[in-house]
Design a protein around this motif. Structure first.
Motif, PDB file in Angstrom:
ATOM      1  N   LYS A   2     -30.702  19.446  20.979  1.00  0.00           N
ATOM      2  CA  LYS A   2     -31.022  19.222  22.394  1.00  0.00           C
ATOM      3  C   LYS A   2     -32.130  20.176  22.853  1.00  0.00           C
ATOM      4  CE  LYS A   2     -26.251  17.883  23.482  1.00  0.00           C
ATOM      5  NZ  LYS A   2     -25.027  18.283  24.228  1.00  0.00           N
ATOM      6  N   PHE A   3     -32.081  21.399  22.352  1.00  0.00           N
ATOM      7  CA  PHE A   3     -33.112  22.377  22.677  1.00  0.00           C
ATOM      8  C   PHE A   3     -34.472  21.884  22.202  1.00  0.00           C
ATOM      9  CE2 PHE A   3     -35.672  25.958  21.044  1.00  0.00           C
ATOM     10  CZ  PHE A   3     -35.883  26.661  22.219  1.00  0.00           C
ATOM     11  N   MET A   4     -34.544  21.413  20.960  1.00  0.00           N
ATOM     12  CA  MET A   4     -35.820  20.927  20.431  1.00  0.00           C
ATOM     13  C   MET A   4     -36.270  19.666  21.142  1.00  0.00           C
ATOM     14  SD  MET A   4     -35.636  21.700  16.338  1.00  0.00           S
ATOM     15  CE  MET A   4     -33.938  21.197  16.123  1.00  0.00           C
ATOM     16  N   ASP A   5     -35.350  18.775  21.438  1.00  0.00           N
ATOM     17  CA  ASP A   5     -35.707  17.548  22.149  1.00  0.00           C
ATOM     18  C   ASP A   5     -36.290  17.849  23.528  1.00  0.00           C
ATOM     19  OD1 ASP A   5     -34.917  15.941  20.065  1.00  0.00           O
ATOM     20  OD2 ASP A   5     -32.946  15.466  20.905  1.00  0.00           O
ATOM     21  N   ALA A   6     -35.809  18.924  24.150  1.00  0.00           N
ATOM     22  CA  ALA A   6     -36.289  19.284  25.481  1.00  0.00           C
ATOM     23  C   ALA A   6     -37.735  19.768  25.467  1.00  0.00           C
ATOM     24  CB  ALA A   6     -35.398  20.371  26.087  1.00  0.00           C
ATOM     25  N   LEU A   7     -38.237  20.137  24.295  1.00  0.00           N
ATOM     26  CA  LEU A   7     -39.590  20.670  24.202  1.00  0.00           C
ATOM     27  C   LEU A   7     -40.658  19.586  24.179  1.00  0.00           C
ATOM     28  CD1 LEU A   7     -39.052  23.562  21.635  1.00  0.00           C
ATOM     29  CD2 LEU A   7     -38.780  23.569  24.117  1.00  0.00           C
ATOM     30  N   GLY A   8     -40.234  18.326  24.228  1.00  0.00           N
ATOM     31  CA  GLY A   8     -41.201  17.239  24.265  1.00  0.00           C
ATOM     32  C   GLY A   8     -41.057  16.311  23.077  1.00  0.00           C
ATOM     33  N   PRO A   9     -41.596  15.100  23.175  1.00  0.00           N
ATOM     34  CA  PRO A   9     -41.399  14.102  22.120  1.00  0.00           C
ATOM     35  C   PRO A   9     -41.965  14.502  20.769  1.00  0.00           C
ATOM     36  CG  PRO A   9     -43.059  13.377  23.714  1.00  0.00           C
ATOM     37  CD  PRO A   9     -42.387  14.573  24.296  1.00  0.00           C
ATOM     38  N   MET A  10     -43.089  15.208  20.746  1.00  0.00           N
ATOM     39  CA  MET A  10     -43.685  15.578  19.457  1.00  0.00           C
ATOM     40  C   MET A  10     -42.840  16.621  18.731  1.00  0.00           C
ATOM     41  SD  MET A  10     -47.799  15.540  20.065  1.00  0.00           S
ATOM     42  CE  MET A  10     -48.621  13.984  20.466  1.00  0.00           C
ATOM     43  N   VAL A  11     -42.415  17.657  19.453  1.00  0.00           N
ATOM     44  CA  VAL A  11     -41.546  18.658  18.848  1.00  0.00           C
ATOM     45  C   VAL A  11     -40.178  18.046  18.559  1.00  0.00           C
ATOM     46  CG1 VAL A  11     -40.471  20.922  19.148  1.00  0.00           C
ATOM     47  CG2 VAL A  11     -42.763  20.501  20.043  1.00  0.00           C
ATOM     48  N   GLY A  12     -39.724  17.155  19.437  1.00  0.00           N
ATOM     49  CA  GLY A  12     -38.424  16.521  19.260  1.00  0.00           C
ATOM     50  C   GLY A  12     -38.318  15.682  18.018  1.00  0.00           C
ATOM     51  N   LEU A  13     -39.457  15.212  17.485  1.00  0.00           N
ATOM     52  CA  LEU A  13     -39.416  14.431  16.251  1.00  0.00           C
ATOM     53  C   LEU A  13     -38.833  15.245  15.101  1.00  0.00           C
ATOM     54  CD1 LEU A  13     -42.867  12.598  16.371  1.00  0.00           C
ATOM     55  CD2 LEU A  13     -40.618  11.535  16.458  1.00  0.00           C
ATOM     56  N   ILE A  14     -39.050  16.550  15.140  1.00  0.00           N
ATOM     57  CA  ILE A  14     -38.533  17.424  14.091  1.00  0.00           C
ATOM     58  C   ILE A  14     -37.012  17.382  14.037  1.00  0.00           C
ATOM     59  CG2 ILE A  14     -38.390  19.838  13.341  1.00  0.00           C
ATOM     60  CD1 ILE A  14     -41.116  20.251  14.724  1.00  0.00           C
ATOM     61  N   SER A  15     -36.385  17.254  15.206  1.00  0.00           N
ATOM     62  CA  SER A  15     -34.923  17.332  15.277  1.00  0.00           C
ATOM     63  C   SER A  15     -34.233  16.112  14.678  1.00  0.00           C
ATOM     64  CB  SER A  15     -34.488  17.496  16.736  1.00  0.00           C
ATOM     65  OG  SER A  15     -34.775  16.320  17.477  1.00  0.00           O
ATOM     66  N   LYS A  16     -34.939  15.011  14.547  1.00  0.00           N
ATOM     67  CA  LYS A  16     -34.289  13.780  14.070  1.00  0.00           C
ATOM     68  C   LYS A  16     -33.802  13.918  12.632  1.00  0.00           C
ATOM     69  CE  LYS A  16     -36.787  10.798  17.265  1.00  0.00           C
ATOM     70  NZ  LYS A  16     -35.647  10.823  18.201  1.00  0.00           N
ATOM     71  N   GLU A  17     -34.550  14.612  11.806  1.00  0.00           N
ATOM     72  CA  GLU A  17     -34.106  14.812  10.432  1.00  0.00           C
ATOM     73  C   GLU A  17     -32.932  15.782  10.371  1.00  0.00           C
ATOM     74  OE1 GLU A  17     -34.030  13.991   6.401  1.00  0.00           O
ATOM     75  OE2 GLU A  17     -34.956  12.991   8.114  1.00  0.00           O
ATOM     76  N   ILE A  18     -32.875  16.715  11.301  1.00  0.00           N
ATOM     77  CA  ILE A  18     -31.720  17.617  11.365  1.00  0.00           C
ATOM     78  C   ILE A  18     -30.467  16.833  11.723  1.00  0.00           C
ATOM     79  CG2 ILE A  18     -30.704  19.524  12.676  1.00  0.00           C
ATOM     80  CD1 ILE A  18     -33.485  20.766  12.799  1.00  0.00           C
ATOM     81  N   VAL A  19     -30.585  15.884  12.645  1.00  0.00           N
ATOM     82  CA  VAL A  19     -29.452  15.024  12.987  1.00  0.00           C
ATOM     83  C   VAL A  19     -28.976  14.265  11.749  1.00  0.00           C
ATOM     84  CG1 VAL A  19     -28.729  13.010  14.322  1.00  0.00           C
ATOM     85  CG2 VAL A  19     -30.110  14.791  15.406  1.00  0.00           C
ATOM     86  N   THR A  20     -29.919  13.785  10.945  1.00  0.00           N
ATOM     87  CA  THR A  20     -29.557  13.090   9.717  1.00  0.00           C
ATOM     88  C   THR A  20     -28.780  14.010   8.784  1.00  0.00           C
ATOM     89  OG1 THR A  20     -31.505  11.662   9.860  1.00  0.00           O
ATOM     90  CG2 THR A  20     -30.457  11.858   7.706  1.00  0.00           C
ATOM     91  N   LYS A  21     -29.216  15.251   8.686  1.00  0.00           N
ATOM     92  CA  LYS A  21     -28.544  16.200   7.796  1.00  0.00           C
ATOM     93  C   LYS A  21     -27.134  16.540   8.274  1.00  0.00           C
ATOM     94  CE  LYS A  21     -31.929  16.633   4.927  1.00  0.00           C
ATOM     95  NZ  LYS A  21     -31.823  16.018   3.588  1.00  0.00           N
ATOM     96  N   THR A  22     -26.976  16.789   9.547  1.00  0.00           N
ATOM     97  CA  THR A  22     -25.625  17.080  10.049  1.00  0.00           C
ATOM     98  C   THR A  22     -24.723  15.861   9.891  1.00  0.00           C
ATOM     99  OG1 THR A  22     -26.296  16.493  12.317  1.00  0.00           O
ATOM    100  CG2 THR A  22     -26.425  18.816  11.694  1.00  0.00           C
ATOM    101  N   SER A  23     -25.289  14.664   9.995  1.00  0.00           N
ATOM    102  CA  SER A  23     -24.498  13.444   9.832  1.00  0.00           C
ATOM    103  C   SER A  23     -23.998  13.299   8.401  1.00  0.00           C
ATOM    104  CB  SER A  23     -25.331  12.212  10.216  1.00  0.00           C
ATOM    105  OG  SER A  23     -25.684  12.241  11.580  1.00  0.00           O
ATOM    106  N   ILE A  24     -24.793  13.730   7.430  1.00  0.00           N
ATOM    107  CA  ILE A  24     -24.373  13.661   6.029  1.00  0.00           C
ATOM    108  C   ILE A  24     -23.114  14.499   5.822  1.00  0.00           C
ATOM    109  CG2 ILE A  24     -24.962  14.374   3.684  1.00  0.00           C
ATOM    110  CD1 ILE A  24     -27.842  13.589   4.265  1.00  0.00           C
ATOM    111  N   ILE A  25     -23.124  15.735   6.308  1.00  0.00           N
ATOM    112  CA  ILE A  25     -21.962  16.612   6.119  1.00  0.00           C
ATOM    113  C   ILE A  25     -20.755  16.064   6.865  1.00  0.00           C
ATOM    114  CG2 ILE A  25     -21.055  18.933   6.537  1.00  0.00           C
ATOM    115  CD1 ILE A  25     -23.849  20.027   6.130  1.00  0.00           C
ATOM    116  N   ARG A  26     -20.968  15.521   8.038  1.00  0.00           N
ATOM    117  CA  ARG A  26     -19.851  14.964   8.802  1.00  0.00           C
ATOM    118  C   ARG A  26     -19.257  13.738   8.110  1.00  0.00           C
ATOM    119  NH1 ARG A  26     -22.926  16.347  14.476  1.00  0.00           N
ATOM    120  NH2 ARG A  26     -21.499  18.012  15.117  1.00  0.00           N
ATOM    121  N   GLU A  27     -20.094  12.920   7.531  1.00  0.00           N
ATOM    122  CA  GLU A  27     -19.582  11.758   6.801  1.00  0.00           C
ATOM    123  C   GLU A  27     -18.813  12.186   5.563  1.00  0.00           C
ATOM    124  OE1 GLU A  27     -18.895   7.734   5.753  1.00  0.00           O
ATOM    125  OE2 GLU A  27     -19.417   8.747   7.622  1.00  0.00           O
TER     126      GLU A  27
END
Length: 305
Positions: A103-128
């Motif tokens: 959420k912190f990275m997403d708040a910095l704007g769409p370009m910086v927020g793109l970085i966070s999408k792969e982190i979401v993918t990684k946390t989803s792997i561990i949760r699955e």
């Protein structure tokens, strides 16, 4: 199409591609609500015993920042709830910390927020993986093993997977995945350990960035967040990225907001208040990072492909 329009389009295309390469790929999984949170009593207990992480001033609960998705108070709660036993990290609050950092990275704007999408993918792997292990608990633990496990460094520690499940903590996940042969030291896999290593590297980048952002120089003007983030990146994640990804990262950091934006994001009035809040966050991240680093290092996992 003008030169400026073409340049802007090129930047967007590069960043979209960069978002998928940021942590070297992953799978899109989902997280069950039953593992999303953790007991509020546990949070209160961790906060009441957090003076070791909070410094001599003792624990002070931060208030909610109204009208914002990112809440530094929640981030601090999750970080302080992560340490367990003497050298372990609980995965649920650890992943919840990442939820807030996204959420912190997403708040910095769409370009910086793109970085966070792969982190979401990684946390989803561990949760699955945690969900799959929960659905098949019989396969998690060798019934003939003891409640302590020896690391490659020769130390013994309590194995929480014996009582709480394979993906209860960093060390239980490492032990179980090694026992089940899920960790490959020669080629890429979607093991929790490899995924954790990618998150671990990204956490160091954010830790250094926030630490630099908290600095108040004795002389001279404050440096721009863009320069600070770029500097933190060059000493951390850049060491694991290709030339193309490094160039794309440079473009992303150009779009970083100015310092005043961070004052508003963390609900502070000036650099002194920002330094105080970020100092607490950086110390809490440091405890989690150091414990994770030790667990990965003991098991030879700092260079998993």
């Amino acid at each position: 199409m003008g030169v400026k329009s073409k340049a802007a389009l090129a930047i967007v295309v590069l960043l979209l591609f960069f978002g998928t390469l940021w942590l070297h790929g992953g799978l899109d999984y989902h997280w069950d609500a039953c593992l999303k949170g953790y007991n509020q009593l546990n949070e209160a207990h961790q906060l009441s015993n957090s003076s070791a992480f909070e410094g001599s001033e003792g624990p002070q609960v931060l208030g909610e920042c109204p009208g914002q998705t990112f809440q530094v108070s929640l981030l601090l709660i999750h970080l302080l709830a992560s340490p367990a036993f003497t050298s372990d990290v609980l995965l649920q609050p650890y992943l919840s910390s990442w939820d807030e950092l996204v959420k912190f990275m997403d708040a910095l704007g769409p370009m910086v927020g793109l970085i966070s999408k792969e982190i979401v993918t990684k946390t989803s792997i561990i949760r699955e993986l945690a969900l799959l292990a929960e659905a098949n608990p019989e396969a998690e633990v060798n019934p003939d093993s003891e409640n302590t496990v020896s690391s490659k460094a020769g130390e013994e520690y309590f194995d929480p997977s014996q009582h709480f499940g394979a993906y209860h903590s960093v060390r239980s996940m490492i032990w179980v995945e090694l026992k089940r042969g899920l960790v490959d030291f020669n080629q890429q896999t979607d093991s929790g350990c490899r995924t954790l290593l990618r998150l671990h590297r990204a956490l160091l980048w954010l830790k250094l960035f926030l630490d630099k952002l908290a600095e108040t120089p004795e002389t001279g003007r404050l440096r721009s967040p863009s320069d600070l983030c770029r500097e933190a990146y060059k000493t951390t994640l850049a060491n694991h990225h290709s030339w193309f990804v490094r160039r794309a990262a440079e473009l992303a950091f150009i779009a970083m907001p100015e310092r005043g934006f961070f004052f508003r994001l963390l609900c502070v009035q000036n650099q002194e208040e920002l330094s105080a809040v970020l100092g607490r966050v950086v110390r809490a991240i440091g405890v989690v990072y150091d414990r994770t680093q030790k667990a990965l290092e003991e098991n030879g996992m700092l260079d998993l492909p």
